[in-house]
Design a protein around this motif. Structure first.
Motif, PDB file in Angstrom:
ATOM      1  N   LEU A  44       0.642  -1.238   0.032  1.00  0.00           N
ATOM      2  CA  LEU A  44       0.009  -0.045   0.036  1.00  0.00           C
ATOM      3  C   LEU A  44       1.054   1.259   0.117  1.00  0.00           C
ATOM      4  O   LEU A  44       1.689   1.339   0.888  1.00  0.00           O
ATOM      5  CB  LEU A  44      -0.970   0.095   1.218  1.00  0.00           C
ATOM      6  CG  LEU A  44      -2.188  -0.789   1.043  1.00  0.00           C
ATOM      7  CD1 LEU A  44      -2.806  -0.908   2.435  1.00  0.00           C
ATOM      8  CD2 LEU A  44      -3.217  -0.467   0.063  1.00  0.00           C
ATOM      9  N   PRO A  45       0.592   2.048  -0.623  1.00  0.00           N
ATOM     10  CA  PRO A  45       1.306   3.359  -0.759  1.00  0.00           C
ATOM     11  C   PRO A  45       1.094   4.449   0.286  1.00  0.00           C
ATOM     12  O   PRO A  45      -0.195   4.148   0.842  1.00  0.00           O
ATOM     13  CB  PRO A  45       1.269   3.910  -2.322  1.00  0.00           C
ATOM     14  CG  PRO A  45      -0.288   3.534  -2.608  1.00  0.00           C
ATOM     15  CD  PRO A  45      -0.368   2.372  -2.010  1.00  0.00           C
ATOM     16  N   GLU A  46       1.858   5.219   0.473  1.00  0.00           N
ATOM     17  CA  GLU A  46       1.345   6.602   1.289  1.00  0.00           C
ATOM     18  C   GLU A  46       0.170   7.218   0.791  1.00  0.00           C
ATOM     19  O   GLU A  46       0.444   8.012  -0.140  1.00  0.00           O
ATOM     20  CB  GLU A  46       2.439   7.091   1.720  1.00  0.00           C
ATOM     21  CG  GLU A  46       3.458   6.430   2.681  1.00  0.00           C
ATOM     22  CD  GLU A  46       4.726   7.375   3.103  1.00  0.00           C
ATOM     23  OE1 GLU A  46       4.613   8.504   2.819  1.00  0.00           O
ATOM     24  OE2 GLU A  46       5.693   6.894   3.827  1.00  0.00           O
ATOM     25  N   VAL A  47      -1.008   7.297   1.287  1.00  0.00           N
ATOM     26  CA  VAL A  47      -2.087   7.999   0.704  1.00  0.00           C
ATOM     27  C   VAL A  47      -2.407   8.803   1.809  1.00  0.00           C
ATOM     28  O   VAL A  47      -2.866   8.507   3.038  1.00  0.00           O
ATOM     29  CB  VAL A  47      -3.170   6.889   0.331  1.00  0.00           C
ATOM     30  CG1 VAL A  47      -4.319   7.625  -0.149  1.00  0.00           C
ATOM     31  CG2 VAL A  47      -2.718   5.892  -0.740  1.00  0.00           C
ATOM     32  N   GLY A  48      -2.766  10.257   1.228  1.00  0.00           N
ATOM     33  CA  GLY A  48      -3.258  11.274   2.186  1.00  0.00           C
ATOM     34  C   GLY A  48      -4.824  11.266   2.161  1.00  0.00           C
ATOM     35  O   GLY A  48      -5.170  10.782   1.174  1.00  0.00           O
ATOM     36  N   VAL A  49      -5.631  12.023   3.095  1.00  0.00           N
ATOM     37  CA  VAL A  49      -6.941  12.115   2.983  1.00  0.00           C
ATOM     38  C   VAL A  49      -7.280  12.738   1.970  1.00  0.00           C
ATOM     39  O   VAL A  49      -8.554  12.182   1.282  1.00  0.00           O
ATOM     40  CB  VAL A  49      -7.266  12.797   4.367  1.00  0.00           C
ATOM     41  CG1 VAL A  49      -8.815  13.002   4.650  1.00  0.00           C
ATOM     42  CG2 VAL A  49      -6.867  12.086   5.798  1.00  0.00           C
ATOM     43  N   ASP A  50      -6.807  13.622   1.180  1.00  0.00           N
ATOM     44  CA  ASP A  50      -7.227  14.322   0.095  1.00  0.00           C
ATOM     45  C   ASP A  50      -6.866  13.734  -1.350  1.00  0.00           C
ATOM     46  O   ASP A  50      -6.937  14.242  -2.275  1.00  0.00           O
ATOM     47  CB  ASP A  50      -6.966  15.782   0.377  1.00  0.00           C
ATOM     48  CG  ASP A  50      -7.612  16.437   1.260  1.00  0.00           C
ATOM     49  OD1 ASP A  50      -8.777  15.776   1.947  1.00  0.00           O
ATOM     50  OD2 ASP A  50      -7.172  17.439   1.908  1.00  0.00           O
ATOM     51  N   ASP A  51      -6.041  12.540  -1.232  1.00  0.00           N
ATOM     52  CA  ASP A  51      -5.565  12.103  -2.409  1.00  0.00           C
ATOM     53  C   ASP A  51      -6.621  11.355  -3.061  1.00  0.00           C
ATOM     54  O   ASP A  51      -7.437  11.094  -2.526  1.00  0.00           O
ATOM     55  CB  ASP A  51      -4.432  10.990  -1.970  1.00  0.00           C
ATOM     56  CG  ASP A  51      -2.864  11.686  -1.608  1.00  0.00           C
ATOM     57  OD1 ASP A  51      -2.927  12.985  -1.619  1.00  0.00           O
ATOM     58  OD2 ASP A  51      -2.337  10.958  -1.026  1.00  0.00           O
TER      59      ASP A  51
END
Length: 366
Positions: free
Chosen positions: A34-41
């Motif tokens: 899993l990549p690093e995903v932000g809340v707004d991505d």
């Protein structure tokens, strides 16, 4: 599309998660896990091809609810399971010579719920869920094939499925699909992410809209505008009241000027309306005045046959002494009772009989 993450859902739990990072219309990075995903991505999940059944049908332009109902009818003719037990999603209309035709995707609700739950546990709320075959470009004719992370898929004009030697041969009737190279697959996937043919996040699985943060600056501006509106309304009321007040003062001034014109010259300063009333009372006489009292007496006497007034005398106390000549006692009693009914106090003197007539006086007071 400026930036997005394409997250491939594994066909089963034994396979790892895979992803592509898209930036400026190119695949910038890719990897497993899993990549690093932000809340707004902007994250688009890719559903495995073997879990989604695709159909194409012509659904005339209707409301979303009507289009979904029509799609369920199409699905019910092509599946053994009841359509209401399946999750059915309807895509946008296809442009070109086949306008009006839409993609219809069918997936088990349990699979859809499991995917979203697994993503939520990893802190991901995808903007869309796209079937894997729809990442491939739509062929002009025949079929195309490509290897996507974790699965090989095949797509035709109105079909899409997970590549299987036996199934693919049956569907294509022995026609080998055209294999796409890596660059063509990625270019098509980028376009599909920017404008998905169909999004499985519909109906019960639609993405919930997050409430926007309160714009306090806007709230303050609205409060100021509301205050200004209230002040303007209050100012209008104040101006209206002042106009009414000035108008009333002007009317009172005109009335006083007119009343003073009716007063005799040399009248001192004071309330002109009050002094005019006093003068009118003096001219009219005390009580109800001579005119009103005499008019009432004459009206009563005229209404009684063989009765007449022979003399009148108005007293300073407002009483009117009336001398009467009547045909008899009945007429006298009638005149007296009618004057009393008109609101006067009546006192009678002793009436005398002379020359066949009854004469006497009555004193009429208010």
């Amino acid at each position: 599309m400026t930036a997005a993450t394409l997250l491939f859902l594994p066909p089963d739990d034994s396979q790892p998660w895979r992803w592509w990072r898209i930036r400026d219309d190119a695949v910038e990075h890719e990897g497993e896990g899993l990549p690093e995903v932000g809340v707004d991505d902007h994250v688009v999940a890719v559903a495995p091809a073997d879990a989604v059944t695709l159909h194409w049908a012509t659904l005339p332009a209707r409301s979303p609810a009507q289009a979904l109902a029509a799609a369920r009818v199409v699905v019910s003719d092509a599946t053994a399971e009841p359509a209401h037990d399946l999750h059915v999603a309807v895509g946008r209309e296809r442009a070109g010579d086949r306008g009006g035709e839409r993609a219809i995707a069918v997936v088990a609700p349990s699979r859809m719920a499991a995917w979203l739950a697994a993503l939520a546990q990893r802190g991901v709320d995808p903007a869309a869920v796209v079937p894997a075959p729809l990442l491939l470009p739509e062929p002009e004719e025949g079929y195309v094939r490509a290897d996507l992370p974790g699965q090989a898929v095949v797509r035709g004009r109105t079909t899409g499925w997970a590549d299987d030697p036996l199934l693919t041969g049956l569907v294509t009737r022995g026609e080998p699909p055209l294999a796409l190279d890596r660059d063509a697959v990625r270019a098509a996937a980028i376009g599909a992410v920017a404008a998905p043919v169909i999004d499985l996040r519909q109906g019960a699985f639609a993405r919930r809209r997050r409430r926007a943060a309160i714009d306090w600056a806007l709230v303050r501006r609205l409060a100021v505008l509301a205050g200004l509106i209230l002040l303007a309304t209050l100012a209008i009321d104040v101006v209206r009241i002042m106009r009414y007040s000035f108008g009333a003062d002007a009317i009172e001034g005109r009335a006083a000027a007119i009343a003073r014109q009716a007063l005799p010259r040399g009248t001192g300063e004071g309330d002109a309306a009050r002094m005019l009333g006093e003068r009118l009372s003096a001219l009219r006489g005390p009580g109800q005045g001579f005119t009103r009292t005499a008019a009432a007496v004459y009206a009563v006497v005229e209404a009684v046959p063989e009765s007449e007034v022979t003399a009148l005398q108005f007293e300073p106390n407002g009483a009117l002494r009336v001398s009467l000549s009547l045909a008899g006692e009945a007429q006298a009693n009638t005149v007296k009772s009618r004057l009393a009914a008109a609101g006067f106090t009546v006192e009678s003197s002793v009436f005398q009989q002379s020359a066949g007539r009854l004469t006497g006086d009555m004193t009429v007071r208010p």
